[in-house]
Scaffold this motif. Structure first.
Motif, PDB file in Angstrom:
ATOM      1  N   PHE B  43       0.657  -1.274  -0.117  1.00 34.96           N
ATOM      2  CA  PHE B  43      -0.088   0.045  -0.059  1.00 34.96           C
ATOM      3  C   PHE B  43       0.741   1.344   0.013  1.00 34.96           C
ATOM      4  CE2 PHE B  43      -4.506   1.123   0.324  1.00 34.96           C
ATOM      5  CZ  PHE B  43      -5.061  -0.077   0.275  1.00 34.96           C
ATOM      6  N   ILE B 122      -0.918   0.584   5.588  1.00 31.92           N
ATOM      7  CA  ILE B 122      -1.669   2.016   5.390  1.00 31.92           C
ATOM      8  C   ILE B 122      -1.196   2.953   6.353  1.00 31.92           C
ATOM      9  CG2 ILE B 122      -4.069   2.884   5.748  1.00 31.92           C
ATOM     10  CD1 ILE B 122      -4.794   0.024   4.587  1.00 31.92           C
ATOM     11  N   ALA B 124       1.739   3.266   7.359  1.00 30.73           N
ATOM     12  CA  ALA B 124       2.981   3.804   6.977  1.00 30.73           C
ATOM     13  C   ALA B 124       2.803   4.669   5.852  1.00 30.73           C
ATOM     14  CB  ALA B 124       4.000   2.450   6.384  1.00 30.73           C
ATOM     15  N   PHE B 126       0.229   6.706   5.314  1.00 27.15           N
ATOM     16  CA  PHE B 126      -0.173   7.802   6.027  1.00 27.15           C
ATOM     17  C   PHE B 126       0.674   8.664   6.712  1.00 27.15           C
ATOM     18  CE2 PHE B 126      -4.224   7.101   4.196  1.00 27.15           C
ATOM     19  CZ  PHE B 126      -5.151   8.127   4.590  1.00 27.15           C
ATOM     20  N   PHE B 127       1.691   7.774   7.354  1.00 27.60           N
ATOM     21  CA  PHE B 127       2.820   8.856   8.192  1.00 27.60           C
ATOM     22  C   PHE B 127       3.812   9.329   7.164  1.00 27.60           C
ATOM     23  CE2 PHE B 127       7.085   8.349   9.577  1.00 27.60           C
ATOM     24  CZ  PHE B 127       7.218   8.924  10.684  1.00 27.60           C
ATOM     25  N   GLU B 130       1.926  12.475   5.705  1.00 24.78           N
ATOM     26  CA  GLU B 130       1.902  13.526   6.679  1.00 24.78           C
ATOM     27  C   GLU B 130       3.374  13.946   6.934  1.00 24.78           C
ATOM     28  OE1 GLU B 130      -1.648  14.456   6.229  1.00 24.78           O
ATOM     29  OE2 GLU B 130      -0.611  15.281   8.096  1.00 24.78           O
ATOM     30  N   PHE B 243      -1.045   9.398  -4.100  1.00 22.17           N
ATOM     31  CA  PHE B 243      -2.327   8.739  -4.085  1.00 22.17           C
ATOM     32  C   PHE B 243      -2.948   8.425  -5.402  1.00 22.17           C
ATOM     33  CE2 PHE B 243      -6.790   8.745  -3.759  1.00 22.17           C
ATOM     34  CZ  PHE B 243      -7.322   7.642  -2.697  1.00 22.17           C
ATOM     35  N   ILE B 247      -3.000   4.859  -7.534  1.00 19.07           N
ATOM     36  CA  ILE B 247      -4.258   4.061  -7.918  1.00 19.07           C
ATOM     37  C   ILE B 247      -4.099   3.709  -9.262  1.00 19.07           C
ATOM     38  CG2 ILE B 247      -6.827   4.491  -8.502  1.00 19.07           C
ATOM     39  CD1 ILE B 247      -6.672   4.361  -5.625  1.00 19.07           C
ATOM     40  N   PHE B 250      -1.774   0.904  -9.524  1.00 19.39           N
ATOM     41  CA  PHE B 250      -2.365  -0.398  -9.132  1.00 19.39           C
ATOM     42  C   PHE B 250      -3.237  -0.745 -10.155  1.00 19.39           C
ATOM     43  CE2 PHE B 250      -5.514  -2.631  -6.733  1.00 19.39           C
ATOM     44  CZ  PHE B 250      -4.765  -3.701  -6.293  1.00 19.39           C
ATOM     45  N   ASP B 288      -9.819  10.218 -12.917  1.00 14.27           N
ATOM     46  CA  ASP B 288      -9.736   9.315 -11.537  1.00 14.27           C
ATOM     47  C   ASP B 288     -10.784   8.551 -11.574  1.00 14.27           C
ATOM     48  OD1 ASP B 288      -6.932  10.568 -11.301  1.00 14.27           O
ATOM     49  OD2 ASP B 288      -7.841  12.214 -10.339  1.00 14.27           O
ATOM     50  N   VAL B 289     -12.005   9.036 -11.891  1.00 19.80           N
ATOM     51  CA  VAL B 289     -13.265   8.398 -11.654  1.00 19.80           C
ATOM     52  C   VAL B 289     -13.043   7.074 -12.620  1.00 19.80           C
ATOM     53  CG1 VAL B 289     -15.765   8.279 -11.711  1.00 19.80           C
ATOM     54  CG2 VAL B 289     -14.309  10.322 -10.726  1.00 19.80           C
ATOM     55  N   PHE B 292     -10.891   4.433 -11.690  1.00 20.90           N
ATOM     56  CA  PHE B 292     -11.593   3.561 -10.568  1.00 20.90           C
ATOM     57  C   PHE B 292     -12.416   2.760 -11.084  1.00 20.90           C
ATOM     58  CE2 PHE B 292     -14.703   3.073  -7.250  1.00 20.90           C
ATOM     59  CZ  PHE B 292     -13.790   2.388  -6.455  1.00 20.90           C
TER      60      PHE B 292
END
Lengths: 338, 316, 258
Positions: B43, B122, B124, B126-127, B130, B243, B247, B250, B288-289, B292
């Motif tokens: 992730f 997840i 990691a 977010f860490f 931020e 992000f 996506i 992936f 991006d939609v 997805f």
């Protein structure tokens, strides 16, 4: 395990207690929860924001959402990274219906929950057929898609969002004003108690066993006659309903909403509450939500760094204490007579 | 919706699609390689890419290019590009190895559940986002124009520029080298062995931990090069840049069949092209939609991807 | 003739290009203990994975008590009468022993989630029935004193028996046991044999995959032998022991070496 002593002592007392003392304990605990806003204690007071408003958001609001997400993540082992979407759907439902229909907050609640449940079905029916890590990405995408749609749809305010959302009309002589957060706290607490009641009942019965079996080993659960898709879907629906309920209350309190309130960060924060407290244990989850809601408010210098802290916490917890502070069902009865 | 744009600008969209596809591919390979050996979606890989873009930015800043100069002469650009490209590759590669040790290794050794590994990853991710949010002041970091983006030549309404050529040619060289590594080195053999059967590899004397570390390193290095191309092409980054590209990458890996290296390449180019065509018709906001929706669609209809193995039911 | 509770006809299974099972026919009669043996990799566990619906066969028919199981999801097949255990124990580790069994017993009632939430009479009745059945089965396998222990904390042998109890809770027409004696000492194997007989006497037909030949020959009424995905023999234990093809299959390795 010295750390668990208090918990075990309480557990022993609880197991030995008569139904009467249990009921008395329950009533006292609930009354104490309702009385918290009357506490005037400099030690627990929070700087900058009044303690009572912290009590509503984030404390009890996080707790409510965490209890809802716990059904999905903790009980059934489905990693849902888009929980914020249900919260957003509840909030927008209240904002839109109150503006375009004559319905008041109380009448809108069933719709907010209903739409969120419906979203749970729409997302769950296809997504729950997938394996865990794929599912996590699908839910993550779902959360973002709901937000992107809200930003790009002018009919529901676009990026600017919606304003002038009415609060709940008064009940039992309690007025819901912008100035006083206490009624919202009591409202959310009441909602949470109902949810806890429901979840606990389900946990000790057939659905609870089915969820746990799915969490432990989904293939085997299926071999043992559990309709895994049905119970996963139910977990999603229940989680969604709680998220929708929380969202509607939230919107009625802050009176204006924007898509930017509903980012992935919120999903992750709620997930962190569940993980810290102890996946699958309702009391642990509430403890997690209270700690993670309260600490950044009390120690303001931390609040800017809260996501860093939450992220780190998730890594550390998984590595050293994957079952959380209050793990589910640590107690077992060891009988070795034969 | 205007479909005529697909005809009139076909080649322009196609060239851009290939450029975007090449960048996506470099990130996508990291997902697929790690999935191959660990059967786990990394992730936090998108953050490895983000760290690469940040490295490029700082290297270029450090050399005094702040954004208002004229494009560099070609030889000077080449030197600078190699410098920040390799810096990004090294930093991303090392970051990926550290990530594996911190977020995954212990859990793997303990035999923890999939859910634990996912949550750890997840966290990691977010860490990292931020931390870089704080370091960068939550701003967009604009990259100076290092290479001229004037049209070199025109081809069927498509304007070919140096930066696009650089990305396509550069990525092609990297793919060629990767192919050599996977098929003609001991490391490649190890990676393929562990992907096939971890237990048998242990029995055959493969040091699985080392292979896994090298796999993360390789994925990180590729993402690092990808980030250098990204910076030259898009000329901006921010802490959460990973992000959306994550996506996309992936999705590309899934499209090609996750775990399958060639599949990730084809999937990336297919996705890059598709993104360009659909954004031309629907508008860029929905890009991006669309990505997805493709992801959901592929997972539901053909979860093994176009070239993949049956991973849905790996084993009982 | 006795009725065939499980019948597998002309089963063909392919993984990729490899044929794992080639035209296999098997059946289990009412009230018998049937065994399925064969060298490692012969396709025995694949048979279980197919009949319980985990994989779909390329060709063939699977009948439980005369009804086709093809295309049904595994949980439906489980409810229709096929319950299994696993070669490598797969209990619900973080649930208690009694919950493990009750989870399977739950599958037999139709109580839904809403009923459970509001505690309607039928749900209460079903809940009680599941728990009683679970306790009764624990008693049957001799584990009732450990009912409230986590499955993962049980000793190895108890875990194996708990898996059997969990499968029995589905009231299966045929109980599928996948190497139940693996890891047992001779004494435990004898006890297991008695338990399997007791299960048969309770009215469950049993299909057993097992490597321990003395156990198989001791308790089985009929033995089928798989080798390289094909059934090479079927008969009573005595017949099988004297079948030249079976002996060759088992001694195949030695033959190659000589």
């Amino acid at each position: 395990m010295a750390k668990l002593n208090l918990r075990d002592k309480f557990g022993d007392w609880w197991d030995g207690a008569s139904p009467f003392s249990r009921t008395v304990f329950r009533i006292l605990a609930v009354l104490a929860a309702y009385a918290i806003p009357f506490l005037k204690n400099p030690i627990i007071d929070t700087p900058e924001t009044s303690f009572n408003s912290v009590l509503f958001y984030p404390l009890v609001m996080f707790s409510l959402m965490a209890v809802g997400l716990n059904v999905v993540v903790g009980k059934s082992g489905i990693l849902d990274l888009g929980y914020v979407a249900f919260f957003a759907i509840g909030a927008y439902t209240h904002a839109i219906l109150s503006a375009h229909t004559g319905l008041n907050f109380w009448e809108i609640i069933p719709f907010a929950m209903g739409f969120a449940m419906f979203a749970g079905v729409i997302l769950g029916l296809p997504a729950l057929r997938l394996r865990g890590d794929y599912l996590a990405i699908i839910t993550l995408g779902f959360g973002e898609i709901v937000r992107i749609i809200a930003v790009n749809t002018e009919a529901i305010g676009g990026a600017a969002g919606l304003t002038d959302i009415p609060g709940p009309s008064s009940v039992f002589g309690i007025e819901f004003t912008v100035m006083d957060p206490r009624p919202y706290y009591w409202l959310t607490l009441t909602a949470m108690l109902f949810v806890i009641w429901g979840v606990l009942r389900l946990s000790h019965r057939k659905p609870g066993r089915a969820w746990e079996a799915i969490r432990e080993d989904e293939d085997v659960a299926e071999f043992m006659g559990v309709s895994t898709l049905k119970y996963k879907l139910w977990a999603f629906i229940i989680g969604g309903a709680v998220g929708g309920l929380a969202g509607a209350i939230f919107a009625s309190n802050i009176r204006s909403i924007q898509p930017e309130l509903f980012t992935l960060n919120l999903s992750i924060m709620i997930l962190a509450c569940v993980v810290l407290g102890g996946m699958g244990n309702i009391w642990g989850v509430i403890l997690g939500a209270v700690l993670l809601g309260y600490i950044p408010e009390k120690l303001r210098f931390l609040s800017d760094y809260r996501i860093i802290f939450f992220g780190l916490l998730m890594v550390v917890m998984m590595n050293i204490r994957p079952n959380g502070l209050l793990p589910r069902k640590k107690r077992e009865v060891v009988g070795d007579k034969s | 919706m205007d479909f005529s744009i697909l005809v009139s600008d076909f080649w322009a969209l196609t060239i851009d699609g290939l450029v975007v596809g090449a960048i996506i591919a470099l990130v996508s390979l990291g997902y697929t390689l790690v999935y191959g050996v660990l059967r786990l979606i990394n992730f936090a890989h998108s953050e490895i890419f983000m760290i690469g873009t940040m490295t490029c930015y700082w290297v270029v800043q450090r050399f005094g290019f702040t954004g208002y100069e004229d494009p560099l002469p070609l030889w000077k650009f080449a030197g600078l590009f190699l410098l920040f490209g390799f810096a990004a590759a090294v930093v991303s590669g090392v970051a990926a190895v550290i990530l594996e040790i911190v977020a995954y290794r212990r859990l793997r050794v303990l035999g923890a559940s999939r859910l634990s590994s996912l949550i750890s990853a997840i966290g990691a991710s977010f860490f990292l986002v931020e931390v870089f949010q704080k370091i960068s002041g939550a701003k967009n970091l604009d990259f100076p124009r290092l290479i001229s983006k004037d049209t070199l030549f025109e081809f069927q309404n498509a304007y070919i520029t140096q930066d696009k050529l650089l990305v396509i040619v550069g990525a092609a060289v990297i793919f060629y080298i990767l192919n050599r590594v996977i098929h003609h080195t001991k490391l490649g053999l190890g990676i393929r062995a562990v992907s096939q059967d971890e237990r048998a590899s242990i029995l055959m004397g493969v040091n699985v931990n080392r292979i896994i570390s090298y796999t993360f390193l390789l994925g990180g290095v590729l993402a690092g090069f990808g980030s250098a191309f990204y910076m030259v092409f898009y000329e901006t980054t921010k802490a959460n840049v990973g992000f959306l590209i994550g996506i996309s990458a992936f999705t590309a890996a899934v499209l090609g069949g996750i775990g399958n290296v060639k599949g990730a390449l084809y999937g990336s180019f297919a996705l890059g092209l598709f993104q360009q065509y659909t954004s031309a018709v629907l508008g860029y906001n929905w890009k991006d939609v669309v990505t997805f929706v493709i992801l959901v669609f592929v997972l539901l209809v053909k979860p093994t991807g176009l070239f993949g193995e049956a991973l849905q039911k790996a084993r009982v | 003739m006795s009725t065939k509770l499980l019948e597998v006809k002309n089963l063909v299974v392919k993984f990729g290009g490899v044929t794992a099972l080639d035209n296999v026919n098997l059946h289990v009669n009412q009230g018998e203990i049937a065994a399925l043996i064969g060298p490692n990799g012969a396709g025995k566990t694949t048979v279980f994975n197919i009949v319980t619906g985990y994989y779909t066969p390329a060709e063939g028919e699977i009948l439980v008590d005369g009804k086709s199981m093809l295309g049904l999801r595994p949980y439906k097949i489980a409810r229709a009468g096929l319950a299994r255990t696993f070669q490598n124990i797969r209990l619900f580790g973080d649930m208690t022993a009694v919950e493990n069994v009750a989870t399977a017993a739950d599958a037999l009632n139709k109580s839904g989630l809403v009923g459970s939430l509001f505690g309607v009479p039928r749900s209460r009745r079903d809940e009680k029935a599941s728990m009683e059945k679970a306790h009764e089965l624990l008693k049957f396998i001799g584990l009732d004193h450990r009912a409230l222990q986590m499955a993962k904390n049980l000793p190895y042998g108890d875990q194996r028996r708990l898996e059997i109890a969990r499968a029995l809770a589905l009231n299966p027409k045929v109980l599928l046991l996948d190497e139940p004696a693996a890891g047992f000492n001779p004494q435990e194997k004898v006890e297991l044999g008695e338990l399997i007989r007791k299960i048969r006497d309770r009215g469950f037909a049993v299909l057993l995959i097992e490597h321990d030949m003395s156990l198989v020959m001791d308790i089985s009424d009929r033995v089928s032998v798989l080798d390289f995905g094909q059934k090479i023999a079927e008969g009573t234990p005595v017949e099988i022991q004297n079948n030249q093809r079976v002996i060759d299959a088992y001694l195949g390795v030695a033959e190659d070496a000589s």
